[in-house]
Each structure stands twice: as structure tokens, then as C-alpha cells.
Scaffold this motif. Sequence first.
Motif, mmCIF file in Angstrom:
data_model
loop_
_atom_site.group_PDB
_atom_site.id
_atom_site.type_symbol
_atom_site.label_atom_id
_atom_site.label_comp_id
_atom_site.label_asym_id
_atom_site.label_seq_id
_atom_site.Cartn_x
_atom_site.Cartn_y
_atom_site.Cartn_z
ATOM 1 N N PHE A 76 -20.566 -44.944 20.497
ATOM 2 C CA PHE A 76 -20.108 -43.419 19.872
ATOM 3 C C PHE A 76 -20.827 -43.002 20.032
ATOM 4 C CE2 PHE A 76 -17.011 -46.417 18.284
ATOM 5 C CZ PHE A 76 -15.911 -45.328 18.007
ATOM 6 N N HIS A 77 -22.429 -43.123 19.808
ATOM 7 C CA HIS A 77 -23.231 -42.345 19.738
ATOM 8 C C HIS A 77 -23.987 -41.790 21.595
ATOM 9 C CE1 HIS A 77 -28.007 -41.126 17.833
ATOM 10 N NE2 HIS A 77 -28.269 -41.551 18.729
ATOM 11 N N PHE A 78 -23.853 -42.584 21.788
ATOM 12 C CA PHE A 78 -24.603 -42.073 23.399
ATOM 13 C C PHE A 78 -23.196 -41.635 24.048
ATOM 14 C CE2 PHE A 78 -27.407 -44.800 22.193
ATOM 15 C CZ PHE A 78 -28.959 -43.550 22.332
ATOM 16 N N ALA A 79 -21.698 -42.008 23.898
ATOM 17 C CA ALA A 79 -20.664 -41.782 24.240
ATOM 18 C C ALA A 79 -21.046 -42.724 25.857
ATOM 19 C CB ALA A 79 -20.592 -40.280 24.765
ATOM 20 N N ILE A 80 -21.154 -43.498 25.881
ATOM 21 C CA ILE A 80 -20.761 -44.499 26.768
ATOM 22 C C ILE A 80 -20.270 -45.686 25.975
ATOM 23 C CG2 ILE A 80 -22.433 -45.764 28.067
ATOM 24 C CD1 ILE A 80 -24.522 -43.685 27.740
ATOM 25 N N SER A 81 -18.986 -46.169 26.958
ATOM 26 C CA SER A 81 -18.300 -47.013 26.324
ATOM 27 C C SER A 81 -18.577 -48.527 26.068
ATOM 28 C CB SER A 81 -17.049 -46.936 26.902
ATOM 29 O OG SER A 81 -16.969 -47.107 28.142
ATOM 30 N N ASP A 82 -19.662 -48.474 26.855
ATOM 31 C CA ASP A 82 -20.003 -49.696 26.691
ATOM 32 C C ASP A 82 -21.805 -49.921 26.443
ATOM 33 O OD1 ASP A 82 -20.947 -48.975 29.038
ATOM 34 O OD2 ASP A 82 -20.727 -51.079 30.197
ATOM 35 N N MET A 83 -22.086 -49.184 26.059
ATOM 36 C CA MET A 83 -23.537 -48.695 25.605
ATOM 37 C C MET A 83 -24.226 -50.281 25.022
ATOM 38 S SD MET A 83 -26.261 -47.089 26.874
ATOM 39 C CE MET A 83 -27.529 -47.293 26.845
ATOM 40 N N SER A 84 -23.317 -50.018 24.088
ATOM 41 C CA SER A 84 -24.260 -51.249 23.113
ATOM 42 C C SER A 84 -24.277 -53.026 24.340
ATOM 43 C CB SER A 84 -23.268 -52.003 21.605
ATOM 44 O OG SER A 84 -21.910 -52.443 22.043
ATOM 45 N N ALA A 85 -22.963 -53.141 25.200
ATOM 46 C CA ALA A 85 -23.207 -54.170 25.811
ATOM 47 C C ALA A 85 -24.096 -54.730 27.000
ATOM 48 C CB ALA A 85 -21.918 -54.814 26.343
ATOM 49 N N GLN A 86 -24.268 -52.632 27.693
ATOM 50 C CA GLN A 86 -25.395 -52.887 28.643
ATOM 51 C C GLN A 86 -27.117 -52.501 27.987
ATOM 52 O OE1 GLN A 86 -25.013 -50.299 31.566
ATOM 53 N NE2 GLN A 86 -23.048 -49.404 31.923
ATOM 54 N N MET A 87 -26.727 -53.002 26.561
ATOM 55 C CA MET A 87 -28.133 -52.667 26.080
ATOM 56 C C MET A 87 -28.721 -53.901 26.195
ATOM 57 S SD MET A 87 -29.929 -50.563 22.251
ATOM 58 C CE MET A 87 -31.092 -51.198 21.416
ATOM 59 N N GLN A 88 -27.589 -55.588 25.334
ATOM 60 C CA GLN A 88 -27.671 -56.278 25.179
ATOM 61 C C GLN A 88 -28.052 -57.143 26.268
ATOM 62 O OE1 GLN A 88 -25.246 -58.899 21.752
ATOM 63 N NE2 GLN A 88 -24.269 -59.882 23.556
ATOM 64 N N ASN A 89 -27.104 -56.693 27.668
ATOM 65 C CA ASN A 89 -27.243 -57.680 28.878
ATOM 66 C C ASN A 89 -28.603 -56.928 29.576
ATOM 67 O OD1 ASN A 89 -24.604 -59.050 28.611
ATOM 68 N ND2 ASN A 89 -23.742 -57.468 29.352
ATOM 69 N N SER A 90 -29.384 -56.035 29.683
ATOM 70 C CA SER A 90 -30.164 -55.513 30.007
ATOM 71 C C SER A 90 -31.538 -56.399 29.218
ATOM 72 C CB SER A 90 -30.875 -54.440 30.111
ATOM 73 O OG SER A 90 -31.518 -54.035 28.305
ATOM 74 N N GLY A 91 -31.499 -57.044 28.294
ATOM 75 C CA GLY A 91 -32.552 -57.415 27.262
ATOM 76 C C GLY A 91 -33.944 -56.314 26.537
ATOM 77 N N LYS A 92 -33.637 -54.992 27.112
ATOM 78 C CA LYS A 92 -34.223 -54.118 26.888
ATOM 79 C C LYS A 92 -33.074 -53.336 25.233
ATOM 80 C CE LYS A 92 -33.740 -51.073 30.161
ATOM 81 N NZ LYS A 92 -33.947 -52.178 31.444
ATOM 82 N N VAL A 93 -34.129 -54.741 24.441
ATOM 83 C CA VAL A 93 -33.094 -53.815 22.632
ATOM 84 C C VAL A 93 -33.822 -54.122 21.324
ATOM 85 C CG1 VAL A 93 -30.997 -56.235 23.378
ATOM 86 C CG2 VAL A 93 -33.300 -56.577 22.211
ATOM 87 N N GLY A 94 -35.824 -54.150 21.902
ATOM 88 C CA GLY A 94 -36.649 -53.790 20.609
ATOM 89 C C GLY A 94 -36.035 -54.936 19.662
ATOM 90 N N TRP A 95 -36.454 -54.322 18.600
ATOM 91 C CA TRP A 95 -37.254 -56.068 17.434
ATOM 92 C C TRP A 95 -36.788 -55.502 15.991
ATOM 93 C CZ3 TRP A 95 -41.067 -55.201 21.318
ATOM 94 C CH2 TRP A 95 -41.885 -54.253 21.159
ATOM 95 N N LEU A 96 -36.443 -55.717 15.533
ATOM 96 C CA LEU A 96 -37.122 -55.744 13.891
ATOM 97 C C LEU A 96 -38.334 -56.790 13.168
ATOM 98 C CD1 LEU A 96 -33.170 -56.244 12.294
ATOM 99 C CD2 LEU A 96 -34.269 -54.150 13.881
ATOM 100 N N TYR A 97 -38.502 -56.136 12.237
ATOM 101 C CA TYR A 97 -39.252 -56.588 11.389
ATOM 102 C C TYR A 97 -39.193 -57.293 9.654
ATOM 103 C CZ TYR A 97 -43.096 -54.324 14.154
ATOM 104 O OH TYR A 97 -43.592 -54.021 15.777
ATOM 105 N N ARG A 98 -40.005 -58.085 8.934
ATOM 106 C CA ARG A 98 -40.131 -57.995 7.603
ATOM 107 C C ARG A 98 -40.365 -57.285 7.515
ATOM 108 N NH1 ARG A 98 -40.216 -63.294 8.679
ATOM 109 N NH2 ARG A 98 -38.018 -63.875 7.973
ATOM 110 N N VAL A 99 -41.259 -56.442 5.773
ATOM 111 C CA VAL A 99 -42.467 -56.539 5.577
ATOM 112 C C VAL A 99 -43.202 -57.694 4.867
ATOM 113 C CG1 VAL A 99 -43.857 -54.460 4.131
ATOM 114 C CG2 VAL A 99 -42.040 -54.083 5.318
ATOM 115 N N ILE A 100 -44.283 -57.660 5.187
ATOM 116 C CA ILE A 100 -44.783 -59.162 3.902
ATOM 117 C C ILE A 100 -46.324 -58.888 3.683
ATOM 118 C CG2 ILE A 100 -44.211 -60.822 5.850
ATOM 119 C CD1 ILE A 100 -46.770 -61.101 6.943
ATOM 120 N N GLY A 101 -46.002 -56.963 3.459
ATOM 121 C CA GLY A 101 -47.232 -57.278 2.645
ATOM 122 C C GLY A 101 -46.888 -55.272 1.955
ATOM 123 N N ALA A 102 -46.317 -54.645 1.433
ATOM 124 C CA ALA A 102 -46.079 -53.246 1.057
ATOM 125 C C ALA A 102 -47.333 -52.637 1.232
ATOM 126 C CB ALA A 102 -45.382 -52.735 0.010
#
Length: 224
Positions: A125-151
Motif C-alpha cells: 500500500f505504501h508504494f502502490a506496488i501490489s507485490d512490493m513486500s514479496a519483491q523486497m523479500q525475494n531480493s534479499g534487500k530487506v535491511g535488519w533489526l536491532y535490540r538495544v543492549i545499552g540504552a
Amino acid sequence: MHYPVEVFTGRVSDYEGSRPSAIAKLQVEGELELTELGLVGDEQAEKKIHGGPDRALCHYPREHYAEWARAFPEQAELFCAPAFGENLSTEGLTEKNVCIGDIFRWGEALIQITQPRSPCFKLNFHFAISDMSAQMQNSGKVGWLYRVIGAGKVSSEQPLELVSRLSDVSVYDAAAIAWHLPFDDEQYHRLLSAAGLSVSWTRTMQKRRIKGQIEDNSRRLWGK
């Protein structure tokens, strides 16, 4: 190595035809407080699948945007940070050269990579591209997430610095194991052995090993 960083936060907004989201973020300057749940002032719409201690920050490599703009020339102007809802944007760090468990110093804080970002249907919905999520996943260009171990206090004036590497499983490898390879118990064990892996990904990989099958991701990718 030090990596200059741009910083973004967002508030939850309504999306016509989809559920509320905080994907539309704005760049912020100056000093910010980073807690175990993320940057003060940043919001997540659906806490069950976004945010929390293992997903406190989202990082997306800025260099990917040129590739997305070439792939979708009609929407090229959309592909610039923070279009994927990231909190952190850098050049020089990609899924192929960072690993699960990597610990970075950022200002007063310490943050640790926990998992690849799992694209969801709200990107469609954000990009108005019907399969953007799948294309992002298939590309491997997904980014990453963190936990905060020291605030602590952080800012865009303070770069990221890698201070510890605890595994040899790159974020790219983790995404490939989860989404691109057929069922492979040996690879799931390799991913589970990566220090710092998020609780949710640990649970998912262990369930695959017990059940002997890969779960259905269609609801996450398509909202159905």
C-alpha cells in the motif's frame, strides 16, 4: 570503521485500504534518547509484529534505493530514505557484510542485530506496488533489526561503530535460509546457533525443525 547515520522516527497514521502504520517517518536531528524499546518519539502500529525489545530499531542500506528506483522508474521519486520505514540509514553496511549478533556502538548506546527485517503487506500500500513486500523479500534487500543492549543518548552526529562480531551468519544468509532455500534442517541449526538471534526467529526456526515444514508467509506478505 565508522558509519555516518541518518535518523528517522514516525507516528502512527491511517492508510486508506490498509491498517494504520508508522512507516512514514521523518528525519530528526540533534540528541535523542534510545531506550530498550527504541527511540523516544518513534511509534509502531501493531506491537505484535512490530517493535518490542528484539525489534527496537530498523536499519536499511541507503545504497539499495538506486536499484529500486531503476526497477520502478514510475515511482522512482519514492525510493529514498526512509521509504521503507527505517530508523537508521547508512552507506557501507549491507545485508552481506553485517551478521546476526553484531554489536555496534552508537553514541552512548550499544545495539545488536537480531534478524533480517520481515517485509509485510503494508509496503504494498505504501508504494502502490501490489507485490512490493514479496519483491523486497525475494531480493534479499530487506535491511535488519536491532535490540538495544545499552540504552543512552544518541544522535545523527554520532556514527555507528562495529565493536563485536559474534557469528558468521550474515543478514543476507539468514534471509536466504528463512525464505529462499527449501527445507534444510542443517541450515536452521546454523541460524539457531547465531548468538543474538531474535526470540521470534528462534521460535520459527525451531518450529520448522520440529514440524519438518516451512510455515505459510502469505498473510504477512499479502495481508490475507
